[in-house]
Design a protein around this motif. Sequence first.
Motif, PDB file in Angstrom:
ATOM      1  N   ILE A 181       3.771  33.340  -3.438  1.00  0.00           N
ATOM      2  CA  ILE A 181       3.427  33.754  -4.804  1.00  0.00           C
ATOM      3  C   ILE A 181       2.660  32.609  -5.464  1.00  0.00           C
ATOM      4  O   ILE A 181       3.102  31.459  -5.443  1.00  0.00           O
ATOM      5  N   TYR A 182       1.506  32.931  -6.044  1.00  0.00           N
ATOM      6  CA  TYR A 182       0.663  31.924  -6.687  1.00  0.00           C
ATOM      7  C   TYR A 182       0.728  32.042  -8.208  1.00  0.00           C
ATOM      8  O   TYR A 182       0.837  33.138  -8.751  1.00  0.00           O
ATOM      9  N   ILE A 198       3.860  26.848 -15.213  1.00  0.00           N
ATOM     10  CA  ILE A 198       3.221  27.718 -14.223  1.00  0.00           C
ATOM     11  C   ILE A 198       3.356  27.054 -12.866  1.00  0.00           C
ATOM     12  O   ILE A 198       2.852  25.946 -12.654  1.00  0.00           O
ATOM     13  N   LEU A 199       4.040  27.709 -11.958  1.00  0.00           N
ATOM     14  CA  LEU A 199       4.217  27.194 -10.600  1.00  0.00           C
ATOM     15  C   LEU A 199       3.001  27.551  -9.756  1.00  0.00           C
ATOM     16  O   LEU A 199       2.659  28.730  -9.619  1.00  0.00           O
ATOM     17  N   GLN A 238       7.790  17.252 -14.398  1.00  0.00           N
ATOM     18  CA  GLN A 238       7.403  18.558 -13.892  1.00  0.00           C
ATOM     19  C   GLN A 238       8.353  19.021 -12.793  1.00  0.00           C
ATOM     20  O   GLN A 238       8.838  20.158 -12.815  1.00  0.00           O
ATOM     21  N   GLY A 239       8.623  18.131 -11.840  1.00  0.00           N
ATOM     22  CA  GLY A 239       9.519  18.499 -10.759  1.00  0.00           C
ATOM     23  C   GLY A 239      10.901  18.880 -11.269  1.00  0.00           C
ATOM     24  O   GLY A 239      11.515  19.845 -10.789  1.00  0.00           O
ATOM     25  N   ALA A 240      11.399  18.133 -12.264  1.00  0.00           N
ATOM     26  CA  ALA A 240      12.730  18.403 -12.809  1.00  0.00           C
ATOM     27  C   ALA A 240      12.769  19.726 -13.565  1.00  0.00           C
ATOM     28  O   ALA A 240      13.687  20.546 -13.379  1.00  0.00           O
ATOM     29  N   TYR A 242      10.653  22.316 -13.375  1.00  0.00           N
ATOM     30  CA  TYR A 242      10.386  23.459 -12.509  1.00  0.00           C
ATOM     31  C   TYR A 242      11.581  23.757 -11.605  1.00  0.00           C
ATOM     32  O   TYR A 242      11.878  24.916 -11.304  1.00  0.00           O
ATOM     33  N   THR A 243      12.273  22.703 -11.174  1.00  0.00           N
ATOM     34  CA  THR A 243      13.478  22.912 -10.369  1.00  0.00           C
ATOM     35  C   THR A 243      14.555  23.607 -11.197  1.00  0.00           C
ATOM     36  O   THR A 243      15.242  24.523 -10.728  1.00  0.00           O
ATOM     37  N   ALA A 244      14.691  23.186 -12.457  1.00  0.00           N
ATOM     38  CA  ALA A 244      15.685  23.797 -13.347  1.00  0.00           C
ATOM     39  C   ALA A 244      15.367  25.263 -13.634  1.00  0.00           C
ATOM     40  O   ALA A 244      16.254  26.035 -14.010  1.00  0.00           O
ATOM     41  N   ALA A 245      14.108  25.638 -13.448  1.00  0.00           N
ATOM     42  CA  ALA A 245      13.699  27.021 -13.718  1.00  0.00           C
ATOM     43  C   ALA A 245      14.038  27.962 -12.566  1.00  0.00           C
ATOM     44  O   ALA A 245      13.797  29.171 -12.663  1.00  0.00           O
ATOM     45  N   PHE A 246      14.614  27.430 -11.504  1.00  0.00           N
ATOM     46  CA  PHE A 246      14.886  28.257 -10.318  1.00  0.00           C
ATOM     47  C   PHE A 246      15.792  29.443 -10.640  1.00  0.00           C
ATOM     48  O   PHE A 246      15.561  30.561 -10.168  1.00  0.00           O
TER      49      PHE A 246
END
Length: 335
Positions: A181-182, A198-199, A238-240, A242-246
């Motif tokens: 998924i983009y 936005i991932l 960003q990494g933190a 986006y990871t929390a958005a899992f």
Amino acid sequence: MKEKESRLNQVLNSEEEIDLSLSYSKISDFDRNGAISLIRKREITGAGLKHGALVDDLLVDIMTGSEQCKDTYYRFDGEKPSATLGALCDIILKNYTEIPSLEDVTKIVGLNGFWSNIKNVDTLTAKFNTPEFWAYLACMYEAVDKIVITTPEYNDAIELVSILRNHKYSKPWLDNKHETIYQKKFSMNYKGFKLRGILDLITIDHVNKLVYFTDLKTGKGSALEFQDSFIKWRYYFQGAVYTAAFDTISKELDLVGYTLKPFQFLYISKSDKTPLLYIMSEKWLTASWDGFKIGRYVYRGINELVDEIYWCWKNKQYEIPKYIVDNNGVVNIKD
């Protein structure tokens, strides 16, 4: 700026109306540049930012068969006129909805006192009546809200996309049997804020129930220099985030029982053109939220920064840092 602050302050008088929306980049901007970033319009400019966005968008178009680049970018091989001629272009673009006539441009030149030392009409007209001048205006009016790029910029981006798709280090993430998924948008609640993002790339291994979040980065520095940018630009935020958005994303995609693997950055440099995959550790995730120290320098975490951002908005304070206000204007000189 005063008008913008006034409008924002009116909104802040009613807490219920506050749009507490943040992104990792906004938190990074606040950390690096202070509270003024909260009321300053963030211009997405600069060759590096434009190049990175173009690589992202071209990759998505090629991998998905979409054509969003046609709606986003406009190719122009000329250059913006400089000095007085550039100022003339800016005035025209700001005040005219279409390209003015030669007569109108002559009037604009006279009203603004451009090349006022030239008295001969033909000599004065020759200063701006050039193919380059009219071509630039035509481009800007045709482009409208599109991002203007040159053919060399386009070709450079296409080259990097081709490398990403075929290099042995990056190909497994772009050409595999997993679901991909983009450009997945997300929004989640955190401390009363909406954290949005936005991932670039979500890879879903349905067989092993594993999910990979990947962000594509480009830059001038060599592949081995990415960690410097990782710290300088606070990419760990960003990494933190986006990871929390899992949890939010897994519910939207119905990924019950799936495990998220460590967040990763796929970085490719315009210089050495070697893609490398950088993976964030659990220790980095913890440090991103709580802060950390490298040598004598203390880096604040998301938790502290979000609290201070709320304080700035709530107290309408964008110039003096919170710790100074709390200390009644007394500042201890660092030793």
